[in-house]
Design a protein around this motif. Structure first.
Motif, PDB file in Angstrom:
ATOM      1  N   HIS A  72       0.827  -1.214  -0.087  1.00 12.83           N
ATOM      2  CA  HIS A  72       0.123   0.013   0.147  1.00 12.83           C
ATOM      3  C   HIS A  72       0.964   1.284   0.091  1.00 12.83           C
ATOM      4  O   HIS A  72       0.368   2.511   0.227  1.00 12.83           O
ATOM      5  N   ALA A  82      -3.888  -4.046  -4.627  1.00 17.22           N
ATOM      6  CA  ALA A  82      -4.628  -4.804  -3.756  1.00 17.22           C
ATOM      7  C   ALA A  82      -5.311  -3.644  -3.053  1.00 17.22           C
ATOM      8  O   ALA A  82      -4.680  -2.978  -2.423  1.00 17.22           O
ATOM      9  N   SER A  84      -7.556  -1.351  -0.681  1.00 16.07           N
ATOM     10  CA  SER A  84      -7.609  -1.114   0.722  1.00 16.07           C
ATOM     11  C   SER A  84      -8.261   0.107   1.070  1.00 16.07           C
ATOM     12  O   SER A  84      -7.910   1.170   0.389  1.00 16.07           O
ATOM     13  N   SER A  85      -9.177   0.086   2.165  1.00 13.90           N
ATOM     14  CA  SER A  85      -9.495   1.578   2.458  1.00 13.90           C
ATOM     15  C   SER A  85     -10.146   1.410   4.098  1.00 13.90           C
ATOM     16  O   SER A  85     -10.108   0.253   4.301  1.00 13.90           O
ATOM     17  N   MET A  89     -11.792  -1.978   6.246  1.00 18.62           N
ATOM     18  CA  MET A  89     -10.956  -2.491   7.604  1.00 18.62           C
ATOM     19  C   MET A  89     -11.951  -2.380   8.822  1.00 18.62           C
ATOM     20  O   MET A  89     -11.606  -3.668   9.419  1.00 18.62           O
ATOM     21  N   ASP A  92     -14.162  -5.469   8.311  1.00 21.66           N
ATOM     22  CA  ASP A  92     -13.553  -6.674   8.521  1.00 21.66           C
ATOM     23  C   ASP A  92     -13.307  -6.845  10.087  1.00 21.66           C
ATOM     24  O   ASP A  92     -13.433  -7.995  10.484  1.00 21.66           O
ATOM     25  N   HIS A 302     -11.501  -6.788  -4.595  1.00 19.32           N
ATOM     26  CA  HIS A 302     -10.384  -6.631  -3.883  1.00 19.32           C
ATOM     27  C   HIS A 302      -8.996  -6.152  -4.475  1.00 19.32           C
ATOM     28  O   HIS A 302      -8.009  -6.128  -4.013  1.00 19.32           O
ATOM     29  N   ASN A 308     -10.784  -4.634   0.864  1.00 22.73           N
ATOM     30  CA  ASN A 308      -9.789  -5.481   1.276  1.00 22.73           C
ATOM     31  C   ASN A 308      -9.727  -6.754   0.812  1.00 22.73           C
ATOM     32  O   ASN A 308     -10.951  -7.276   0.913  1.00 22.73           O
ATOM     33  N   LYS A 366     -18.068  -5.620   4.018  1.00 20.78           N
ATOM     34  CA  LYS A 366     -16.903  -5.007   3.546  1.00 20.78           C
ATOM     35  C   LYS A 366     -17.620  -4.016   2.223  1.00 20.78           C
ATOM     36  O   LYS A 366     -17.549  -2.882   2.141  1.00 20.78           O
ATOM     37  N   SER A 457      -1.464   1.871  -5.254  1.00 18.28           N
ATOM     38  CA  SER A 457      -1.834   2.396  -3.741  1.00 18.28           C
ATOM     39  C   SER A 457      -2.928   3.340  -3.883  1.00 18.28           C
ATOM     40  O   SER A 457      -2.761   4.317  -4.942  1.00 18.28           O
TER      41      SER A 457
END
Length: 485
Positions: A72, A82, A84-85, A89, A92, A302, A308, A366, A457
């Motif tokens: 990231h 990959a 992500s935020s 998270m 999750d 994802h 994620n 998510k 990223s």
């Protein structure tokens, strides 16, 4: 750890995570360790007496962080992104706390139902034909798989089961083994290795279809091979089309391939693992035209949709095809609502019939958090920004006569190389990797060793693109000087 300590440690962990991500670009993107580095840093056996939480957190920095490739980091340009935020998270965390194993409706009704509705939400964002949605009178629906590899395997096994039944209907004397030995699956020579692996696991023959100069499969290329194979007594049953290949993000011509597959009674699966997220933008949606001919479609939110890992979305046109291939119902998994014929959106109330494992996490949380906190516009803005950064990088490369662009830049991936030998480009990549300032991986296109730069990223900005290019050209300059001498 009791609830009181968990509250304290949980807040600390959120701060730790936020600090890690905010300061991630200060860390070298690629680790400087040798294989086996970790074993000597920790005991050879688990502790008999408990360790303290403080000691564990100290060891995260001492043992774990030196061996992390920082996916990231805005200086990470390898593979594909990959996603992500922060909302994902948080979702999750909630998923871990609820901790249900959602193999059937009764095992956790919300887990089964939210997943079905989220796949419909996402299907509508992509403007998928109605037949792929569950909340209509169609026979299709969506499910979350762990990875695109699993989705490909599930579709291939369903197609195999359907093909065997079809042949046996016409010729009941034929044994399953005899039919299996004649079944052939097809995919692009540019397809991901997981497609070939699915055929290995499915115990069927797989042939690779050659591509055109833009690395895409066209209808006539597949047709030619099908004619030859049918003449040899083989049974073509499955074609996996790729939208956004791993080497160069090429797009197979599904609008031509789809009708051909339908005509030949072949299952067409579409793997759009990376590129699929971009189809929520109207300007990229035409690349999905032809999906109406497919039997199944899959992409990975994802990778590029801020959700994620793991969250791979798969839709089928006829859910009975999938369920028919995987259904097993021992008594301990049955529940009264299933027997009384009550269904949710006409679905048999179990998603474990749609996948290889029985157990499933509450992954749709998510999706729900991210879709609501970003909205369609926020997700589109993220995609467009990253495509814009790739276009900026492409312009920088094109402006330097020492380099060349090797494939069309359609999305967030740029394939480029130094003009010259493969050895020269291999040396350049070695220098880049060794510097640990940015991280790239290569691919092979028409026999050339090519560097891939993918915008990965969420925090990548134009300045990171500029710095990466300055770094690459500086190393290329040094390399050319060495060669000159």
């Amino acid at each position: 750890m009791d609830a009181a300590e968990f509250r304290r440690r949980g807040k600390e962990m959120v701060d730790h995570v936020a600090d890690y991500l905010e300061k991630i670009e200060e860390r070298p993107v690629y680790p400087d360790v040798e294989p086996g580095y970790l074993r000597s840093l920790i005991p050879t056996e688990a502790p008999v007496e408990p360790d303290s939480y403080e000691d564990i957190m100290k060891d995260v920095e001492r043992v774990i962080m030196p061996g992390i490739t920082h996916w990231h980091s805005p200086n990470f340009f390898a593979y594909f992104p990959a996603a992500s935020s922060y909302p994902a998270m948080l979702a999750d965390m909630l998923c871990s706390a609820i901790g249900c194993i959602g193999f059937s409706w009764a095992a956790s009704p919300a887990c089964t139902e939210l997943e079905t509705v989220m796949l419909d939400w996402l299907g509508k964002m992509l403007q998928l034909p109605e037949c792929f949605l569950a909340g209509t009178h169609g026979h299709g629906g969506g499910v979350i798989q762990g990875t695109a590899s699993e989705a490909t395997l599930v579709s291939l096994l369903a197609a195999r089961c359907k093909a065997i039944r079809r042949v046996q209907l016409l010729d009941p004397k034929k044994s399953e083994a005899e039919i299996l030995s004649k079944l052939v699956a097809y995919t692009s020579e540019q397809a991901h290795s997981s497609v070939e692996r699915a055929a290995l696991i499915g115990a069927v023959m797989m042939k690779k279809v050659p591509t055109d100069s833009l690395y895409a499969v066209r209808g006539e290329m597949l047709k030619k091979i099908l004619e030859e194979d049918k003449a040899a007594g083989l049974i073509p049953f499955y074609f996996c089309a790729t939208l956004g290949t791993t080497p160069s993000c090429a797009f197979d011509h599904i609008a031509d391939l789809g009708p051909l597959c339908n005509q030949e009674n072949m299952w067409m699966h579409i793997d759009a693992a990376y590129a699929g997220s971009a189809f929520i933008c109207p300007e990229f949606r035409p690349l999905l035209n032809g999906v109406e001919y497919a039997d199944s479609f899959n992409f990975n939110p994802h990778k590029w949709m801020l959700i994620n890992f793991d969250c791979s979305a798969m839709w089928v046109k006829k859910r009975t095809d999938i369920i028919g291939a995987f259904k097993m119902e021992p008594l301990y998994l049955k529940h009264e609502n299933q027997e009384s014929g009550k269904t949710f959106f006409g679905l048999k109330l179990s998603q474990s019939h749609w996948q290889i494992p029985l157990g499933r996490r509450f992954r749709s949380l998510k999706m729900w958090f991210v879709f609501r906190m970003y909205g369609l516009q926020g997700l589109q803005a993220h995609i467009r920004k990253q495509v814009g950064l790739a276009k900026e990088f492409e312009s920088l490369v094109r402006a330097d006569k020492r380099f060349e662009i090797c494939a069309p830049v359609v999305m967030g991936l740029v394939c480029f190389r130094l003009k010259g030998t493969n050895e020269l480009n291999q040396s350049l990549l070695k220098k880049i990797t060794k510097s640990r300032e940015i991280h790239l991986v290569p691919c092979q296109l028409s026999g050339s060793f090519v560097l891939r730069l993918a915008i990965c990223s969420r925090s990548t900005e134009f300045r990171h693109i500029q710095q990466a290019w300055q770094h690459i050209t500086q190393l290329a300059f040094e390399l050319l000087q060495e060669h000159h001498h």
